[in-house]
Design a protein around this motif. Structure first.
Motif, PDB file in Angstrom:
ATOM      1  N   GLU A 199       0.796  -1.236   0.000  1.00 15.04           N
ATOM      2  CA  GLU A 199       0.000   0.000   0.000  1.00 15.04           C
ATOM      3  C   GLU A 199       0.833   1.292   0.000  1.00 15.04           C
ATOM      4  OE1 GLU A 199      -3.145  -0.217  -0.520  1.00 15.04           O
ATOM      5  OE2 GLU A 199      -3.270  -2.376  -0.217  1.00 15.04           O
ATOM      6  N   ALA A 200       2.159   1.193   0.011  1.00 11.74           N
ATOM      7  CA  ALA A 200       3.001   2.394   0.055  1.00 11.74           C
ATOM      8  C   ALA A 200       3.227   2.963  -1.338  1.00 11.74           C
ATOM      9  CB  ALA A 200       4.336   2.085   0.709  1.00 11.74           C
ATOM     10  N   ASP A 201       3.320   4.300  -1.424  1.00 11.93           N
ATOM     11  CA  ASP A 201       3.621   4.959  -2.690  1.00 11.93           C
ATOM     12  C   ASP A 201       5.127   5.223  -2.801  1.00 11.93           C
ATOM     13  OD1 ASP A 201       4.130   7.191  -1.092  1.00 11.93           O
ATOM     14  OD2 ASP A 201       2.324   8.283  -1.714  1.00 11.93           O
ATOM     15  N   HIS A 202       5.533   6.054  -3.758  1.00  4.81           N
ATOM     16  CA  HIS A 202       6.957   6.278  -3.984  1.00  4.81           C
ATOM     17  C   HIS A 202       7.637   6.956  -2.803  1.00  4.81           C
ATOM     18  CE1 HIS A 202      10.528   6.488  -6.470  1.00  4.81           C
ATOM     19  NE2 HIS A 202      10.641   7.791  -6.248  1.00  4.81           N
ATOM     20  N   ALA A 203       6.871   7.745  -2.051  1.00  8.33           N
ATOM     21  CA  ALA A 203       7.402   8.418  -0.861  1.00  8.33           C
ATOM     22  C   ALA A 203       7.206   7.583   0.399  1.00  8.33           C
ATOM     23  CB  ALA A 203       6.744   9.781  -0.688  1.00  8.33           C
ATOM     24  N   PHE A 204       6.699   6.365   0.231  1.00 10.52           N
ATOM     25  CA  PHE A 204       6.417   5.447   1.333  1.00 10.52           C
ATOM     26  C   PHE A 204       5.345   5.984   2.278  1.00 10.52           C
ATOM     27  CE2 PHE A 204      10.401   4.081  -0.447  1.00 10.52           C
ATOM     28  CZ  PHE A 204      10.195   2.713  -0.567  1.00 10.52           C
TER      29      PHE A 204
END
Length: 228
Positions: free
Chosen positions: A191-196
């Motif tokens: 569920e994390a994006d590029h910025a975590f």
């Protein structure tokens, strides 16, 4: 227990002096040379949190600025300048931490520049690479072209990737890691994006993500220090 970060400066080849931060526990197991991404420098909150968390887990870090970030320019350095800076930072880490196992990589752009440098000419003493959000492709245009050079990397690689990363569609990054075979390990952060970052509806928090990321990195780094 970790110590506070120590400010340093060193020459990035012929590209001038840059700043760095060294952070280490009293008896480190290894050192990770940690490059920043294209849009934020070594003092960004995420960079600082990773360095602090790794120190608490026995891993020293050396963070550093690329020349463009040092000068306050918005455009990232061209690859040749970034590669020279990576090599200078690795040299600094080797000088400061002696015989400790040495690893390199970084967040996004910093990780890709480190892997390119390693592919062109192995970084002296570096036993493996850790990518924190490898930028596999531009947002919205999934591809694997930016990974071509990774087949020339001959040391172990850890890819820490969010499953919602818009710069590394998860199916494509899985394909890259599979192609690289035994040298590559993928740590998926659900569920994390590029910025975590994670969405509230995921049922997870950014702190959950950070702890998974740190535990995974430390678990991968520490076994690498053991004799074969």
């Amino acid at each position: 227990m970790s110590s506070s970060a120590q400010d340093i400066r060193f020459q990035a080849g012929e590209h001038g002096a840059v700043s760095g931060l060294v952070q280490a526990p009293a008896d480190p197991l290894a050192c990770y040379v940690f490059a920043h991404g294209a849009g934020a420098g070594m003092r960004h909150a995420f960079m600082a949190a990773v360095a602090q968390g790794l120190a608490e887990r026995g891993i020293a870090t050396l963070r550093y600025q690329f020349p463009s970030m040092e000068a306050g320019r918005k455009r990232p350095d061209p690859p040749a300048v970034a590669h020279a800076t990576v090599r200078a930072a690795v040299d600094q880490a080797a000088r400061r931490f002696g015989a400790l196992p040495l690893y390199a990589g970084g967040k996004s752009f910093g990780g890709r520049m480190t892997s390119q440098a390693q592919a062109l000419q192995p970084l002296p003493g570096v036993a493996g690479l850790v990518f924190v959000g490898f930028p596999l492709h531009p947002a919205g245009t999934p591809s694997t072209g930016r990974a071509t050079h990774l087949t020339d990397v001959r040391v172990p690689m850890l890819f820490v990737q969010g499953t919602r990363d818009e710069l590394a569609e998860i199916g494509h990054i899985r394909s890259v890691v599979s192609t690289l075979g035994r040298l590559a390990t993928l740590l998926e952060i659900a569920e994390a994006d590029h910025a975590f970052h994670v969405l509230r509806r995921s049922g997870r928090t950014d702190e959950d993500v950070l702890q998974q990321l740190l535990d995974g990195m430390a678990a991968w780094l520490q076994p690498q220090t053991k004799p074969a």
